[in-house]
Design a protein around this motif. Structure first.
Motif, mmCIF file in Angstrom:
data_model
loop_
_atom_site.group_PDB
_atom_site.id
_atom_site.type_symbol
_atom_site.label_atom_id
_atom_site.label_comp_id
_atom_site.label_asym_id
_atom_site.label_seq_id
_atom_site.Cartn_x
_atom_site.Cartn_y
_atom_site.Cartn_z
ATOM 1 N N VAL A 330 0.946 -1.309 0.015
ATOM 2 C CA VAL A 330 0.056 -0.158 -0.186
ATOM 3 C C VAL A 330 0.888 1.166 0.122
ATOM 4 N N ALA A 331 0.462 2.094 -0.796
ATOM 5 C CA ALA A 331 1.267 3.606 -0.967
ATOM 6 C C ALA A 331 0.389 4.582 -0.636
ATOM 7 N N ILE A 332 0.727 5.464 0.435
ATOM 8 C CA ILE A 332 -0.070 6.489 0.800
ATOM 9 C C ILE A 332 0.637 7.754 0.765
ATOM 10 N N ALA A 333 0.250 8.866 0.316
ATOM 11 C CA ALA A 333 0.665 10.151 0.223
ATOM 12 C C ALA A 333 -0.326 11.123 1.070
ATOM 13 N N ASN A 334 0.414 11.699 2.098
ATOM 14 C CA ASN A 334 -0.415 12.554 2.752
ATOM 15 C C ASN A 334 0.261 13.876 3.522
ATOM 16 N N ALA A 335 -0.444 14.658 4.045
ATOM 17 C CA ALA A 335 -0.023 16.054 4.517
ATOM 18 C C ALA A 335 1.094 15.588 5.769
ATOM 19 N N ASN A 336 2.206 16.473 5.806
ATOM 20 C CA ASN A 336 2.978 15.870 7.007
ATOM 21 C C ASN A 336 2.609 16.428 8.120
ATOM 22 N N VAL A 337 1.741 16.102 8.835
ATOM 23 C CA VAL A 337 1.205 16.409 10.031
ATOM 24 C C VAL A 337 1.305 15.182 10.999
ATOM 25 N N ASN A 339 0.703 12.206 13.882
ATOM 26 C CA ASN A 339 0.024 10.876 13.943
ATOM 27 C C ASN A 339 -0.640 10.387 12.976
ATOM 28 N N MET A 340 -0.122 10.769 11.602
ATOM 29 C CA MET A 340 -0.411 10.080 10.440
ATOM 30 C C MET A 340 -0.183 8.554 10.516
ATOM 31 N N LEU A 341 1.243 8.267 10.875
ATOM 32 C CA LEU A 341 1.528 6.930 10.954
ATOM 33 C C LEU A 341 0.829 5.938 12.012
ATOM 34 N N GLY A 342 0.533 6.471 13.048
ATOM 35 C CA GLY A 342 -0.348 5.792 13.999
ATOM 36 C C GLY A 342 -1.593 5.368 13.378
ATOM 37 N N GLN A 343 -2.260 6.278 13.051
ATOM 38 C CA GLN A 343 -3.684 6.218 12.393
ATOM 39 C C GLN A 343 -3.752 5.074 11.254
ATOM 40 N N MET A 344 -2.658 5.313 10.264
ATOM 41 C CA MET A 344 -2.564 4.214 9.440
ATOM 42 C C MET A 344 -2.181 2.844 9.699
ATOM 43 N N SER A 345 -1.395 2.657 10.685
ATOM 44 C CA SER A 345 -1.165 1.430 11.400
ATOM 45 C C SER A 345 -2.140 0.868 12.266
ATOM 46 N N THR A 346 -3.013 1.880 13.201
ATOM 47 C CA THR A 346 -4.260 1.327 13.731
ATOM 48 C C THR A 346 -5.397 0.709 12.560
ATOM 49 N N ALA A 347 -5.592 1.399 11.600
ATOM 50 C CA ALA A 347 -6.142 0.845 10.371
ATOM 51 C C ALA A 347 -6.090 -0.261 10.220
ATOM 52 N N MET A 348 -4.769 -0.880 9.674
ATOM 53 C CA MET A 348 -4.272 -2.030 9.081
ATOM 54 C C MET A 348 -4.418 -3.283 10.338
ATOM 55 N N ALA A 349 -4.117 -2.660 11.669
ATOM 56 C CA ALA A 349 -4.125 -3.637 12.895
ATOM 57 C C ALA A 349 -5.430 -4.200 12.840
ATOM 58 N N GLY A 352 -6.490 -6.907 10.803
ATOM 59 C CA GLY A 352 -5.888 -8.103 10.988
ATOM 60 C C GLY A 352 -4.970 -8.087 10.005
ATOM 61 N N LEU A 353 -4.501 -7.007 9.421
ATOM 62 C CA LEU A 353 -3.158 -6.967 8.395
ATOM 63 C C LEU A 353 -1.902 -7.122 9.359
ATOM 64 N N ASN A 354 -0.834 -7.863 9.008
ATOM 65 C CA ASN A 354 0.416 -7.818 9.633
ATOM 66 C C ASN A 354 1.420 -7.036 8.790
ATOM 67 N N ILE A 355 1.951 -6.061 9.546
ATOM 68 C CA ILE A 355 2.949 -5.092 8.649
ATOM 69 C C ILE A 355 4.347 -5.747 8.666
ATOM 70 N N VAL A 373 2.378 -5.648 3.427
ATOM 71 C CA VAL A 373 1.633 -6.464 4.435
ATOM 72 C C VAL A 373 1.832 -7.869 3.914
ATOM 73 N N ASP A 374 1.354 -8.792 4.814
ATOM 74 C CA ASP A 374 1.552 -10.318 4.708
ATOM 75 C C ASP A 374 0.367 -10.795 4.035
ATOM 76 N N SER A 375 -0.802 -10.231 3.983
ATOM 77 C CA SER A 375 -2.028 -10.687 3.078
ATOM 78 C C SER A 375 -2.778 -9.693 2.398
ATOM 79 N N PRO A 376 -3.630 -10.058 1.506
ATOM 80 C CA PRO A 376 -4.450 -9.146 0.815
ATOM 81 C C PRO A 376 -4.957 -8.140 1.449
ATOM 82 N N VAL A 377 -5.376 -6.781 1.036
ATOM 83 C CA VAL A 377 -5.752 -5.625 1.451
ATOM 84 C C VAL A 377 -7.246 -5.448 0.927
#
Length: 412
Positions: A330-337, A339-349, A352-355, A373-377
């Motif tokens: 998954v490729a994500i472009a976002n504003a540089n603000v 807690n972005m990584l935290g929100q992305m990781s939480t959404a995947m977790a 049930g997606l393992n990073i 990630v280890d499985s389809p998104v």
């Protein structure tokens, strides 16, 4: 054990706005890419000089690649707001520009342009043409480059190549670049004397050549105030961008005999026909070699981004590259603000997606993340990511070249 299944390859459409080298287009294999001038919903755009500012680009466009260095013809800021990288080809045409700068110096030093006009105006029917030639040539006596000082403003790839060539011609070189990169510093000849300002370069050079981008800080970089500081009889060369020099100030300096000549790649109604101006028709990168190098470079960068999400030589994105260790990316472009990584990781977790692997980098207001990630998104996860405030674009990049477990073809 489940049988392996091949993921069907995505086919990309590339809108081509200018004539692009065939060898460059060959880097986009026909089984994966279609290229043309009339695609309604392209995935990307390949461009050279076409002005894109007035174009309406569909939301299907994921990237723009310019087969050259400058990107003034592309609405970079608008593309950044959409999370669309704009690629260019820095250095691919550098040798072509270097050779034209050397040509420009020789044209000015040896009075080649007025000498050509003189010869073209001779009456071929006259009986004593030889005498007229001998009489006329004394008006075009010039000087040699060796021993004179060349000032270079902008020490990128072109500036470094020009410096090296000038030194080999026996010239002294004075260079200025407040934003010189580490790579450029390593490639700059040790004989180049470092200047502390543009003014220092202008004051101490017989020739001054400009190699800077056109941005707010460089518009009219050479102007009436600093032109009067140049050595009388100096030569100004501009193979950079038209707007970095004030044309009216240059003409005034020429008329006042402050400047010997102005050599540039940007004809205009203001400059045309002035006897001390040599204006060429945008020939800087107009060689077979440069056009091919630029096309190959940006085609490779565009393919790497569309298929794998890697970013190399984008003017508005950070450089990000990550080797594939999983079939699902998954490729994500976002504003540089924050807690972005935290929100992305939480959404995947939560899905049930393992990073498996992740890289995140920022550049100014823009940040970019690649996640394997280890499985389809699923589409639901992708929609969740897109809904996060500050996310500009989300792309799912399953790898068609890896064998996947049967049924592992889900995702948008």
């Amino acid at each position: 054990m489940a049988e392996a299944a091949a993921l069907p390859a995505r086919r990309f459409g590339i809108l081509v706005l200018n004539q692009i080298s065939a060898n460059g287009l060959k880097r986009l294999p026909a089984e994966r890419y279609s290229t043309g001038k009339d695609l309604a919903r392209p995935d990307a755009v390949l461009v050279r000089s076409a002005d894109m500012h007035g174009m309406t680009l569909p939301d299907s466009v994921q990237a723009i690649a310019r087969a050259g260095a400058g990107t003034n013809n592309i609405p970079v800021q608008a593309m950044s707001a959409r999370g669309v990288p704009v690629f260019n080809a820095p250095g691919a045409n550098a040798n072509a520009v270097k050779e034209l700068v050397l040509t420009g110096m020789l044209l000015a030093a040896r009075n080649i342009a007025p000498a050509l006009r003189f010869v073209a105006g001779l009456d071929t029917g006259m009986a004593d043409m030889d005498k007229a030639v001998e009489e006329g040539k004394k008006h075009f006596a010039g000087f040699e480059l060796a021993g004179h000082t060349l000032g270079i403003v902008g020490l990128g790839k072109v500036g470094c190549l020009v410096a090296d060539a000038a030194i080999k011609l026996g010239m002294h070189v004075l260079g200025y670049d407040p934003d010189i990169t580490v790579d450029a510093a390593w490639s700059l000849p040790a004989q180049v004397k470092k200047a502390a300002s543009v003014v220092e370069v202008l004051k101490n050079s017989d020739f001054v050549t400009l190699h800077v981008p056109l941005v707010a800080a460089t518009r009219d970089l050479v102007n009436a105030d600093n032109l009067r500081l140049m050595r009388p009889g100096a030569v100004l060369l501009n193979f950079s961008r038209e707007g970095v020099v004030s044309e009216t100030a240059v003409l005034a300096a020429l008329d006042a005999k402050q400047l010997r000549a102005y050599v540039c790649d940007f004809p205009s109604a203001t400059l045309n026909h002035h006897p001390q101006v040599v204006a060429l028709p945008h020939l800087g990168a107009s060689t077979r070699e440069a056009e091919e190098n630029c096309a190959i470079m940006v085609a490779d960068q565009l393919r790497d981004y569309l298929e794998h999400g890697n970013v190399v030589n984008a003017v508005n994105f950070p450089a990000v590259a990550m080797a594939r260790e999983s079939a699902y990316r998954v490729a994500i472009a976002n504003a540089n603000v924050p807690n972005m990584l935290g929100q992305m990781s939480t959404a995947m977790a939560q899905a049930g997606l393992n990073i498996h692997n992740m890289v995140n980098k920022s550049r100014g207001d823009m940040a970019y993340t690649l996640v394997d990630v280890d499985s389809p998104v699923s589409d639901a996860v992708l929609d969740h990511l897109r809904a996060i405030g500050g996310v500009l674009a989300v792309r799912y990049l399953p790898d068609p070249d890896r064998e996947l477990p049967a049924g592992g073809l889900a995702g948008g």
